[in-house]
Motif scaffolding. Structure first.
Motif, PDB file in Angstrom:
ATOM      1  N   GLU A 115       0.842  -1.198   0.000  1.00  0.00           N
ATOM      2  CA  GLU A 115       0.000   0.000   0.000  1.00  0.00           C
ATOM      3  C   GLU A 115       0.878   1.248   0.000  1.00  0.00           C
ATOM      4  O   GLU A 115       1.786   1.377   0.816  1.00  0.00           O
ATOM      5  CB  GLU A 115      -0.932   0.000   1.214  1.00  0.00           C
ATOM      6  CG  GLU A 115      -2.021  -1.063   1.130  1.00  0.00           C
ATOM      7  CD  GLU A 115      -3.063  -0.899   2.227  1.00  0.00           C
ATOM      8  OE1 GLU A 115      -3.029   0.140   2.929  1.00  0.00           O
ATOM      9  OE2 GLU A 115      -3.900  -1.804   2.371  1.00  0.00           O
ATOM     10  N   CYS A 116       0.602   2.164  -0.908  1.00  0.00           N
ATOM     11  CA  CYS A 116       1.433   3.362  -1.028  1.00  0.00           C
ATOM     12  C   CYS A 116       0.681   4.439  -1.788  1.00  0.00           C
ATOM     13  O   CYS A 116      -0.368   4.189  -2.368  1.00  0.00           O
ATOM     14  CB  CYS A 116       2.742   3.031  -1.751  1.00  0.00           C
ATOM     15  SG  CYS A 116       2.494   2.460  -3.450  1.00  0.00           S
ATOM     16  N   ARG A 117       1.255   5.648  -1.773  1.00  0.00           N
ATOM     17  CA  ARG A 117       0.718   6.764  -2.547  1.00  0.00           C
ATOM     18  C   ARG A 117       1.738   7.158  -3.610  1.00  0.00           C
ATOM     19  O   ARG A 117       2.934   7.270  -3.329  1.00  0.00           O
ATOM     20  CB  ARG A 117       0.421   7.977  -1.658  1.00  0.00           C
ATOM     21  CG  ARG A 117      -0.652   7.727  -0.611  1.00  0.00           C
ATOM     22  CD  ARG A 117      -0.911   9.001   0.182  1.00  0.00           C
ATOM     23  NE  ARG A 117      -1.717   9.957  -0.573  1.00  0.00           N
ATOM     24  CZ  ARG A 117      -1.494  11.275  -0.615  1.00  0.00           C
ATOM     25  NH1 ARG A 117      -0.453  11.798   0.022  1.00  0.00           N
ATOM     26  NH2 ARG A 117      -2.288  12.076  -1.310  1.00  0.00           N
ATOM     27  N   VAL A 118       1.239   7.376  -4.820  1.00  0.00           N
ATOM     28  CA  VAL A 118       2.084   7.728  -5.962  1.00  0.00           C
ATOM     29  C   VAL A 118       1.538   9.005  -6.581  1.00  0.00           C
ATOM     30  O   VAL A 118       0.323   9.158  -6.737  1.00  0.00           O
ATOM     31  CB  VAL A 118       2.095   6.596  -7.017  1.00  0.00           C
ATOM     32  CG1 VAL A 118       2.938   7.000  -8.230  1.00  0.00           C
ATOM     33  CG2 VAL A 118       2.606   5.294  -6.408  1.00  0.00           C
ATOM     34  N   LEU A 119       2.442   9.924  -6.942  1.00  0.00           N
ATOM     35  CA  LEU A 119       2.051  11.161  -7.621  1.00  0.00           C
ATOM     36  C   LEU A 119       2.632  11.179  -9.025  1.00  0.00           C
ATOM     37  O   LEU A 119       3.842  11.022  -9.209  1.00  0.00           O
ATOM     38  CB  LEU A 119       2.566  12.380  -6.844  1.00  0.00           C
ATOM     39  CG  LEU A 119       2.397  13.748  -7.516  1.00  0.00           C
ATOM     40  CD1 LEU A 119       0.929  14.096  -7.719  1.00  0.00           C
ATOM     41  CD2 LEU A 119       3.106  14.836  -6.699  1.00  0.00           C
ATOM     42  N   ASP A 120       1.758  11.344 -10.010  1.00  0.00           N
ATOM     43  CA  ASP A 120       2.175  11.583 -11.389  1.00  0.00           C
ATOM     44  C   ASP A 120       2.047  13.085 -11.608  1.00  0.00           C
ATOM     45  O   ASP A 120       0.945  13.613 -11.733  1.00  0.00           O
ATOM     46  CB  ASP A 120       1.278  10.787 -12.350  1.00  0.00           C
ATOM     47  CG  ASP A 120       1.574  11.057 -13.823  1.00  0.00           C
ATOM     48  OD1 ASP A 120       2.517  11.811 -14.121  1.00  0.00           O
ATOM     49  OD2 ASP A 120       0.845  10.517 -14.681  1.00  0.00           O
ATOM     50  N   LEU A 121       3.190  13.781 -11.620  1.00  0.00           N
ATOM     51  CA  LEU A 121       3.208  15.240 -11.693  1.00  0.00           C
ATOM     52  C   LEU A 121       3.455  15.686 -13.133  1.00  0.00           C
ATOM     53  O   LEU A 121       4.305  15.126 -13.817  1.00  0.00           O
ATOM     54  CB  LEU A 121       4.305  15.772 -10.766  1.00  0.00           C
ATOM     55  CG  LEU A 121       4.328  17.262 -10.450  1.00  0.00           C
ATOM     56  CD1 LEU A 121       2.997  17.755  -9.904  1.00  0.00           C
ATOM     57  CD2 LEU A 121       5.457  17.560  -9.459  1.00  0.00           C
ATOM     58  N   LEU A 143      -3.093  12.212  -9.941  1.00  0.00           N
ATOM     59  CA  LEU A 143      -2.656  12.799 -11.205  1.00  0.00           C
ATOM     60  C   LEU A 143      -2.610  14.311 -11.017  1.00  0.00           C
ATOM     61  O   LEU A 143      -3.646  14.965 -10.953  1.00  0.00           O
ATOM     62  CB  LEU A 143      -3.618  12.436 -12.346  1.00  0.00           C
ATOM     63  CG  LEU A 143      -3.881  10.938 -12.577  1.00  0.00           C
ATOM     64  CD1 LEU A 143      -4.864  10.762 -13.743  1.00  0.00           C
ATOM     65  CD2 LEU A 143      -2.588  10.184 -12.847  1.00  0.00           C
ATOM     66  N   GLY A 144      -1.411  14.858 -10.892  1.00  0.00           N
ATOM     67  CA  GLY A 144      -1.242  16.294 -10.681  1.00  0.00           C
ATOM     68  C   GLY A 144      -0.987  17.009 -11.995  1.00  0.00           C
ATOM     69  O   GLY A 144      -0.037  16.705 -12.711  1.00  0.00           O
ATOM     70  N   GLU A 145      -1.855  17.961 -12.338  1.00  0.00           N
ATOM     71  CA  GLU A 145      -1.771  18.634 -13.643  1.00  0.00           C
ATOM     72  C   GLU A 145      -2.276  20.065 -13.496  1.00  0.00           C
ATOM     73  O   GLU A 145      -3.267  20.306 -12.815  1.00  0.00           O
ATOM     74  CB  GLU A 145      -2.596  17.865 -14.670  1.00  0.00           C
ATOM     75  CG  GLU A 145      -2.810  18.538 -16.000  1.00  0.00           C
ATOM     76  CD  GLU A 145      -1.518  18.905 -16.700  1.00  0.00           C
ATOM     77  OE1 GLU A 145      -1.395  20.085 -17.113  1.00  0.00           O
ATOM     78  OE2 GLU A 145      -0.643  18.033 -16.844  1.00  0.00           O
ATOM     79  N   ILE A 188       7.196   9.756  -6.607  1.00  0.00           N
ATOM     80  CA  ILE A 188       6.754  10.807  -7.513  1.00  0.00           C
ATOM     81  C   ILE A 188       7.370  10.509  -8.878  1.00  0.00           C
ATOM     82  O   ILE A 188       8.577  10.254  -8.987  1.00  0.00           O
ATOM     83  CB  ILE A 188       7.182  12.210  -7.041  1.00  0.00           C
ATOM     84  CG1 ILE A 188       6.513  12.556  -5.702  1.00  0.00           C
ATOM     85  CG2 ILE A 188       6.827  13.262  -8.089  1.00  0.00           C
ATOM     86  CD1 ILE A 188       6.931  13.904  -5.124  1.00  0.00           C
ATOM     87  N   VAL A 189       6.536  10.529  -9.902  1.00  0.00           N
ATOM     88  CA  VAL A 189       7.003  10.267 -11.265  1.00  0.00           C
ATOM     89  C   VAL A 189       6.560  11.435 -12.141  1.00  0.00           C
ATOM     90  O   VAL A 189       5.450  11.949 -11.989  1.00  0.00           O
ATOM     91  CB  VAL A 189       6.467   8.908 -11.784  1.00  0.00           C
ATOM     92  CG1 VAL A 189       4.953   8.878 -11.780  1.00  0.00           C
ATOM     93  CG2 VAL A 189       7.009   8.582 -13.166  1.00  0.00           C
ATOM     94  N   SER A 190       7.447  11.869 -13.039  1.00  0.00           N
ATOM     95  CA  SER A 190       7.115  13.048 -13.835  1.00  0.00           C
ATOM     96  C   SER A 190       7.768  13.003 -15.212  1.00  0.00           C
ATOM     97  O   SER A 190       8.954  12.700 -15.344  1.00  0.00           O
ATOM     98  CB  SER A 190       7.578  14.323 -13.111  1.00  0.00           C
ATOM     99  OG  SER A 190       7.220  15.474 -13.851  1.00  0.00           O
TER     100      SER A 190
END
Length: 288
Positions: A115-121, A143-145, A188-190
């Motif tokens: 279990e985790c939190r992921v941010l696609d920036l 999904l950060g946009e 965090i992936v971008s």
């Protein structure tokens, strides 16, 4: 003279190949399917049937627009990424095979976390975050946009891939420090804008005239977003969390140095299928 669906497809494929288009087989199929309103399976099954003159004209008009520079994904309004069907508009970049390398690296890591939190920036269409969510069922993805129009596409793609329960869209400016209320992420992936501003006018017509410049412009040297995210967004990473970037040609060493200066260690560079350094990622080790 009437033409069968199969011969129409073969003719279009020949035309695209003659124009030097590498993905002629894929693009011909997508254009014929969209222009005739058939699925891939229907196109195969009906290959020996004759297309009406109206449908043939519609397909050939699409091909003409494509040969004049308009990308297939914008013509048909969708594209596939990491096996997922995605809605695409001219408000978002078209997902590319190079970016699947970034998604694969992030997925391999996220799968080890539980279990985790992921941010696609700088999420654009949401393709990377949705790929992560589809492959790592225990991950919760944001999904950060910044663009309202791109966020609409994110929402459509979340629904289209039945990931509403685990993926949420959120307006986020990657060049500004996030609110503390956003919480922390393990990853965090971008794939940020990384084209140097002066280079945009030199890009292929299909990119400079059709894709959103907001998603291309990385500032004077193309590195504005790498500096901002490595600095301002590391506070949204848990210690030991990882930051993954896609980078442009020749940018890997510069991005590595930027990350190292902001307290990231164990930094690695991964090449794409063309042997070009395409992904840079590292672990947030200590505060500096």
């Amino acid at each position: 003279m009437a033409i069968t669906y199969n011969n129409l497809y073969l003719d279009i494929r020949r035309q695209l190949r003659s124009a030097g288009i590498e993905a002629a087989t894929l693009e011909a199929r997508e254009l014929v399917c969209f222009g005739t309103g058939k699925s891939r399976q229907q196109l195969t099954a009906d290959g020996s049937l004759y297309a009406s003159p109206e449908l043939e004209k519609r397909v050939r008009d699409l091909v003409e627009r494509h040969l004049n520079g308009e990308p297939v994904a914008y013509l048909i309004g969708e594209w596939e990424f990491y096996g997922l069907p995605l809605d695409i508009s001219r408000d978002v970049l078209i997902p590319r095979p190079d970016t699947e390398v970034l998604a694969a690296q992030a997925i391999d890591y996220v799968k080890t976390l539980g279990e985790c939190r992921v941010l696609d920036l700088c999420a654009g269409s949401g393709c990377i975050g949705l790929a992560v969510a589809s492959q790592a069922p225990q991950a919760r993805v944001v999904l950060g946009e910044w663009s309202d129009a791109a966020l609409r596409i994110c929402r459509q793609n979340i629904r289209r891939n039945s990931l509403t329960g685990r993926v949420v869209p959120m307006q986020a400016n990657a060049l500004e420090k996030p609110e503390k209320s956003l919480g922390e992420f393990q990853c965090i992936v971008s794939n940020p804008p990384y084209i140097p501003r002066a280079d945009i006018d030199t890009l292929d017509t299909s990119v400079k005239d059709y894709e959103p410049h907001l998603a291309l412009d990385g500032g004077e040297d193309g590195l504005d977003f790498y500096r901002a995210i490595s600095d301002l967004w590391r506070g949204a990473l848990v210690p030991g969390g990882k930051l993954y970037f896609e980078v442009g040609i020749g940018q890997a060493d510069s991005v590595l140095r930027i990350m190292r200066a902001q307290g990231f260690g164990d930094i690695q560079v991964v090449k794409d299928t063309q042997d070009i350094p395409r992904v840079v990622f590292g672990t947030l080790c200590t505060e500096i």
